[in-house]
Design an enzyme around this catalytic site. Sequence first.
Site, PDB file in Angstrom:
ATOM      1  CD  GLU A  80      -1.394  -2.202   2.267  1.00 18.39           C
ATOM      2  OE1 GLU A  80      -0.239  -2.664   2.088  1.00 18.39           O
ATOM      3  OE2 GLU A  80      -2.151  -2.618   3.155  1.00 18.39           O
ATOM      4  NE  ARG A 123       2.728  -4.747  17.993  1.00 18.77           N
ATOM      5  CZ  ARG A 123       3.275  -5.638  17.191  1.00 18.77           C
ATOM      6  NH1 ARG A 123       3.419  -5.377  15.910  1.00 18.77           N
ATOM      7  NH2 ARG A 123       3.703  -6.799  17.668  1.00 18.77           N
TER       8      ARG A 123
END
Length: 538
Positions: free
Chosen positions: A203, A257
């Site tokens: 993406e 993260r």
Amino acid sequence: MSDPINQPSWKTLEALAAKNANQQMLDLFAADDARATRYSLAAAGVSLDYSKQRIDDDVRAALLSLADDQGVSEAREAMFAGRAINTSENRAAWHVALRAPHDAPMYDEVHEIRRAMAAFAEEVRSGSWRGFSGQPITDVLNIGIGGSDLGPRLICEALYEGNGPRPHFVANVDPADLDDTLAGLDPATTLVIVTSKSFGTAETLANARVARQWLVDAGAGEGDIAKHFVAVSTNAEAVSEFGIERMFGFWDWVGGRYSLWSAVGLSILLALGGEQFETLLAGAHTMDEHFRQAPLDENLPAMLALVGVWNNNFLGLKSHCVVPYAQRLASLPSFLQQLEMESNGKSVTREGKPATVSTVPTIWGSVGTNAQHAYFQMLHQGDLAVDMDFVLPLSGPKAAGDARERERIANCIAQAEALMCGRDSDALRSELEAQGLEGEALEHRLAARRFDGNRPSNMLVLETLDAHHVGALIAAYEHKVFVQGIIWNVNSFDQWGVELGKTMAGQIVSELGEDAPSATHDGSTAALVARVRRAWGR
Ligand code: F6P
């Protein structure tokens, strides 16, 4: 490492949950005037009030024993020492090193890159860095997804005050995300940061290619691309293959993260400036030091974790709702979804055996007060058992005169109170009788308006919404996740579960192209592929 279910403390907790099945929080308050204080902790300007939890002294003691039995203190030392606690990938998870102060002997390279980021940000912010038409940069566009998006996005939304280039974030591969964003930007004054730890995320690369073409279409020559494109990655080879000259690196021991403190935070530095970024890191570091040094019973992140374990594993609350009462923290629930669910959404132990206890609950939520007018009905009267975190930043003394500020804060406090207290049915009956209701109509109304209460929540209060406190809050949640991972005996730092879908998407992408589909799919998937192909005239 051990299976938590075999610990004596686990059995004690099970017995306590059974014994306390009908325990009412209001009774706990009635029996203990000091409960609110005795069940509150504070560190780095963040406080946690967990008195509105169905926890008494016996439960707390047993939870602390469970933390000891599972070796939380030893694991914590291993994390701070940079040992390879991510066992499935044989890596450290050393995000705490990223926010260590400049004189800490932890890792020279961390400081070297931070200095390079700061120097670059200063050039851009001061206007000496120019785009292809000679104009200074007014807008910064971060292209990245997951950990390469959510943290910087949250911080910029929380803290950007207009004092620097405007930050923008594009994550979604849906063309609407990038196209709509680019429509509002001037290529001559936009700096694009392509942020991807792996530099292999489909993406992100697809969006980066379109953004690059946008610059070329606007008149930027090949030699000008470097004025508008930088990368943040651990994969220098792929970055240079893509044609980006300037890369700010980080290391495989920084999980996606957990990466906003690394070069992944470049957009933060550009938008907010070096001082704010340092304050953010310092806030996180203050929480790190608290987490590292405080005994577990006084340890805010550890207690946050233990409360979650109690609710999830012993009270059966598998749904955890986070509601920040601050528009600027609207992205906190999405950030926490990745932090908590990608970290601890596992059903295999660190030894590779099936986990025998339930791990992360569903994490969800959105900003208050808006959430009150959407799903709070369910939180108060629905049958799905949910436990909550309210996150409440206080504001400066001036805000006391702002009616909306009083509404914001009062609503947060009131919702937590209502969830716990419910509504006394005798008082309600008298109220309805006074309105002239009786008989079946009265009983019907009473049933509809009944609130049982006894629904648990944490209240996390930030002294102010600034870089220090936001840094400290996020670090607290990171350590919460770490402690829960140790208790559940899962590796919080890998994410193999996202791989299969990525591989299958790659296959389907090619099947939606010119050639006839080649893979064998189940009937439903094959029909969907065929349907899209038909819609596209293929
Ligand atoms: O799909 C999961 C994931 O690997 C996350 O862990 C990560 O934050 C995100 O994708 C983006 O990865 P990258 O930074 O390598 O583009």
